[in-house]
Design an enzyme around this catalytic site. Structure first.
Site, mmCIF file in Angstrom:
data_model
loop_
_atom_site.group_PDB
_atom_site.id
_atom_site.type_symbol
_atom_site.label_atom_id
_atom_site.label_comp_id
_atom_site.label_asym_id
_atom_site.label_seq_id
_atom_site.Cartn_x
_atom_site.Cartn_y
_atom_site.Cartn_z
ATOM 1 N N GLY A 165 11.462 -7.953 1.035
ATOM 2 C CA GLY A 165 10.849 -9.240 1.335
ATOM 3 C C GLY A 165 9.385 -9.114 1.674
ATOM 4 N N GLU B 176 0.642 4.710 -2.410
ATOM 5 C CA GLU B 176 0.247 6.042 -1.949
ATOM 6 C C GLU B 176 1.422 7.026 -1.921
ATOM 7 O OE1 GLU B 176 -1.392 4.137 1.286
ATOM 8 O OE2 GLU B 176 0.192 4.571 2.730
ATOM 9 N N GLU B 177 2.624 6.542 -1.588
ATOM 10 C CA GLU B 177 3.741 7.479 -1.494
ATOM 11 C C GLU B 177 4.179 7.984 -2.869
ATOM 12 O OE1 GLU B 177 6.827 6.867 1.434
ATOM 13 O OE2 GLU B 177 5.626 5.312 2.392
ATOM 14 N N ALA C 31 0.820 -1.208 0.000
ATOM 15 C CA ALA C 31 0.000 0.000 0.000
ATOM 16 C C ALA C 31 0.859 1.266 0.000
ATOM 17 C CB ALA C 31 -0.939 -0.001 1.207
ATOM 18 N N HIS D 84 6.719 -12.971 -1.421
ATOM 19 C CA HIS D 84 5.940 -14.210 -1.456
ATOM 20 C C HIS D 84 4.865 -14.168 -2.535
ATOM 21 C CE1 HIS D 84 2.935 -17.239 -0.262
ATOM 22 N NE2 HIS D 84 4.020 -17.924 0.049
ATOM 23 N N TRP E 45 9.998 -25.250 -3.105
ATOM 24 C CA TRP E 45 8.547 -25.061 -3.198
ATOM 25 C C TRP E 45 8.053 -25.070 -4.653
ATOM 26 C CZ3 TRP E 45 5.060 -24.569 0.827
ATOM 27 C CH2 TRP E 45 5.599 -24.395 2.107
ATOM 28 N N LYS F 270 8.822 -22.552 -6.722
ATOM 29 C CA LYS F 270 8.634 -21.151 -7.097
ATOM 30 C C LYS F 270 9.710 -20.667 -8.058
ATOM 31 C CE LYS F 270 6.436 -20.325 -2.632
ATOM 32 N NZ LYS F 270 6.596 -19.744 -1.274
#
Length: 402
Positions: A302, A154-155, A150, A307, A346, A348
């Site tokens: 991170g 916004e920044e 977020a 993820h 995993w 990924k």
């Protein structure tokens, strides 16, 4: 004649006695030769003896400097590999599972089909001057998908209205800054007024979006909301203006975890029922990965962004190319600090991939990495454009003389 000398420990040593073979075997282990092994170049740093080295020369020396400088060099190699990949690098599969569709067998199509590049970053990258590097990549269509938090949304908008300012990590204490209405992000300062200005920008947009929801049945998602903000800010300094203009999707599954969420909270008391559909966006980001012919991940920081990007690539059995830049450590089991090898376990990142992790503050190294990767492509394009202009000018002059 042999004679003995007693040590302080009482051990008696014969003068001239040979060193025990167990000691020499332990200390003088035979070395394997590393000469002429491409994977083991000699360690050598920047050459300062031939005048001021250029940026390119310094960055080239990183590869053989060692430690994290070498990891930066490897990250540059990995990003250049993901940029250079073309579908024509892969063999056509004529039949069976994963057979190549007919429309993807055309050699011209294959040589122009590139890897899809995901650029993910935590909000502090936008707080800092790395924002300008990210904007450059988005403006010039160097990346295909963005993932952020977020604050990362916004920044960027806030900075189009009022800047952030440099401060200090410790000079001013929290209670003092609180009384002065100044919020600290590391050694940066953000006045509360900036958030008031952001609210002034957001309020009419939320009303318009609510009108479209009620009147037209529009269902907003975080990504379509971000595109709307980019359109409305209409400022070329904005990352999301260029993302909207270049049709680059921006995914932010935790968009309510910040000032945007505060605005939505306050807005819900005025006009209840506003909907942001995150289910459509999880379909969106996963499909971005699944439908790509190859993917690359560049992840600054991170947490959620790391993820979320990696998990989308799990849906295609892993990204082909990956670069992580963060200061996280693996000892506590966090995903933020996990090495790429853990992501391979995993699914990924692909099993045969050559991922790189740079353990460093991204504000130090990411602009340098871009200077040796994406910016090189732009530099070459500019040079080609200049050459073409010279040739065209020469042709015009020749035609005029005839």
């Amino acid at each position: 004649k042999s004679w003995t000398m007693a040590s302080a420990t009482g051990y008696v040593n014969k003068v001239g006695e040979e060193v025990p073979s167990t000691v020499t075997d332990a200390v003088l282990v035979q070395s394997e030769s590393l000469e002429d092994r491409p994977e083991h170049p000699p360690v050598r740093g920047v050459d300062w003896d031939n005048g001021q080295p250029t940026l390119d020369a310094m960055m080239a020396a990183f590869m053989t400097t060692g430690f994290q400088a070498t990891e930066v060099g490897r990250a540059i190699e990995e990003i250049n590999r993901m940029r250079a990949w073309r579908l024509s690098d892969e063999p056509i599969k004529e039949s069976g599972v994963g057979a190549t569709p007919d429309d993807m067998k055309d050699p011209e199509v294959r040589k122009n089909t590139k890897a899809k590049i995901f650029l993910s970053f935590t909000s502090n990258m936008i707080s800092s001057g790395v924002r300008e590097t990210i904007k450059y990549l988005v403006k010039n269509k160097k990346v295909d998908v963005l993932v952020t938090t977020a604050g990362g949304i916004e920044e960027d908008i806030m900075k189009c209205i009022t800047p952030h300012y440099l401060g200090d990590f410790s000079k001013w204490k929290g209670p003092e800054l609180r009384k002065r209405g100044l919020n600290r992000i590391g050694n940066l300062l953000v006045p509360n007024q900036n958030y008031c200005n952001f609210e002034d920008f957001m309020s009419p947009i939320l009303n318009s979006m609510m009108d479209e929801q009620e009147q037209d049945g529009t269902i907003w998602t975080p990504s379509t909301m971000i595109a709307r903000l980019g359109k409305e800010i209409n400022n070329e300094d904005s990352v999301y203006y260029w993302a909207w203009k270049n049709n680059i999707p921006v995914y932010c599954p935790a968009i309510t975890d910040g000032s945007v969420g505060d605005m939505i909270y306050f807005f819900s008391y005025k006009r209840p029922g506003f909907i942001l559909d995150i289910a459509r966006d999880i379909r969106g980001i996963n499909d971005e990965a699944v439908r790509a012919h190859a993917t690359g991940m560049i992840i600054l920081g991170g947490g959620l962004v790391k993820h979320h990007t990696c998990n989308a690539n799990l849906m295609r059995n892993g990204a082909s190319f990956s670069v992580f830049i963060n200061t996280g450590q693996a000892f506590d089991g966090s995903d933020s600090g996990a090495a790429p090898d853990e992501a391979i376990s995993w699914g990924k990142i692909k099993i045969d991939a050559r991922p790189v992790k740079v353990s460093c503050d991204a504000t130090l190294v990411f602009p340098l990495i871009v200077s040796q990767t994406f910016a090189k492509e732009k530099e070459a394009e500019d040079e080609r454009g200049g050459s073409a202009a010279v040739e065209e000018d020469g042709a015009e002059k020749a035609a005029a003389s005839n």
